[in-house]
Motif scaffolding. Structure first.
Motif, PDB file in Angstrom:
ATOM      1  N   SER A  60       0.863  -1.358  -0.052  1.00 14.27           N
ATOM      2  CA  SER A  60       0.162  -0.038   0.049  1.00 14.27           C
ATOM      3  C   SER A  60       0.894   1.261  -0.112  1.00 14.27           C
ATOM      4  O   SER A  60       2.176   1.135   0.540  1.00 14.27           O
ATOM      5  N   ALA A  61       0.370   2.341  -0.271  1.00 16.02           N
ATOM      6  CA  ALA A  61       0.915   3.381  -0.284  1.00 16.02           C
ATOM      7  C   ALA A  61       1.778   3.901   0.973  1.00 16.02           C
ATOM      8  O   ALA A  61       2.959   4.212   1.129  1.00 16.02           O
ATOM      9  N   SER A  66       6.236   3.669   4.738  1.00 13.65           N
ATOM     10  CA  SER A  66       7.083   3.434   5.817  1.00 13.65           C
ATOM     11  C   SER A  66       8.139   2.611   5.655  1.00 13.65           C
ATOM     12  O   SER A  66       9.154   2.900   6.317  1.00 13.65           O
ATOM     13  N   THR A  67       8.295   1.683   4.925  1.00 13.34           N
ATOM     14  CA  THR A  67       9.592   0.718   4.451  1.00 13.34           C
ATOM     15  C   THR A  67      10.630   1.730   4.019  1.00 13.34           C
ATOM     16  O   THR A  67      11.886   1.638   4.338  1.00 13.34           O
ATOM     17  N   GLU A  68      10.383   2.596   3.211  1.00 16.86           N
ATOM     18  CA  GLU A  68      11.385   3.778   2.767  1.00 16.86           C
ATOM     19  C   GLU A  68      12.059   4.532   4.068  1.00 16.86           C
ATOM     20  O   GLU A  68      13.125   4.674   3.925  1.00 16.86           O
ATOM     21  N   VAL A  69      11.087   4.803   5.008  1.00 18.42           N
ATOM     22  CA  VAL A  69      11.613   5.475   6.106  1.00 18.42           C
ATOM     23  C   VAL A  69      12.111   4.559   7.157  1.00 18.42           C
ATOM     24  O   VAL A  69      13.236   4.749   7.722  1.00 18.42           O
ATOM     25  N   GLY A  73      11.375  -4.760   7.464  1.00 15.41           N
ATOM     26  CA  GLY A  73      11.081  -5.801   8.675  1.00 15.41           C
ATOM     27  C   GLY A  73      10.422  -4.898   9.598  1.00 15.41           C
ATOM     28  O   GLY A  73      10.491  -5.443  10.926  1.00 15.41           O
ATOM     29  N   TRP A  74       9.838  -3.855   9.491  1.00 15.58           N
ATOM     30  CA  TRP A  74       9.141  -3.286  10.470  1.00 15.58           C
ATOM     31  C   TRP A  74       7.872  -3.853  11.136  1.00 15.58           C
ATOM     32  O   TRP A  74       7.453  -3.669  12.205  1.00 15.58           O
TER      33      TRP A  74
END
Length: 179
Positions: A60-61, A66-69, A73-74
């Motif tokens: 999802s957007a 969030s993965t980019e930030v 693995g979060w």
């Protein structure tokens, strides 16, 4: 010969902004999103503009962003959005692997170490924070004893975030000059 510059050229040439950038919001990590929303709504009077929701590590957007930030693995986190009476946003995060810091006030480390609020009833806000599990880190102090009725205090909210409380606006408090 007259030289004419448009605003973009002027900014590029002077490398200065022609206006102060407004403060939009701050993100706070909390151990329990529901307790945090309740505290900030009932003690600080902030408005909930987005109820707690879960964000998952997916395509999802918001998942991709969030993965980019955070990196891969979060897993997931809970998020809620609130706003103060003057429109400053408070973005609350509850991460699944949340851990309490060994010391929540490492003033010597580069980071944001507190957020500041303003309430003319500083004593009342101090008591409400303490009644809801927060801590008072120092006595209420006058900034300019005998000169102006400006007071301040450092507190901790129930989640360990440091809160500086002023009785008067930031600009009035500090425009009075040096300490």
């Amino acid at each position: 010969m007259m030289i004419t510059l448009n605003l973009k050229e002027f900014i590029t040439m002077t490398n200065k902004q022609p206006y102060p950038v407004n403060f939009s919001h701050i993100g706070l990590s909390v151990p329990d999103i529901h307790k945090a929303v309740d505290f900030y709504a009932n003690v600080m009077g902030w408005y909930t503009i987005m109820e707690p929701a879960t964000v998952k590590e997916d395509d999802s957007a918001i998942g991709v962003m969030s993965t980019e930030v955070f990196g891969a693995g979060w897993g997931s986190y809970n998020i809620a959005h609130m706003t103060t009476g003057d429109g400053i946003g408070i973005e609350l995060f509850e991460f699944s692997n949340n851990a309490a810091p060994d010391n929540n006030f490492k003033f010597w480390e580069t980071s944001i170490f507190h957020y500041g609020v303003q309430d003319p009833d500083i004593e009342g806000l101090v008591e409400r924070i303490k009644a809801h599990g927060g801590k008072q880190r120092m006595p209420i102090k006058e900034y300019y004893p005998g000169e102006k009725p400006f007071k301040m205090v450092y507190m901790e909210d129930p989640f360990g975030n440091l809160v500086e409380i002023y009785t008067h606006s930031y600009d009035l408090t500090y425009s009075a000059g040096a300490y």
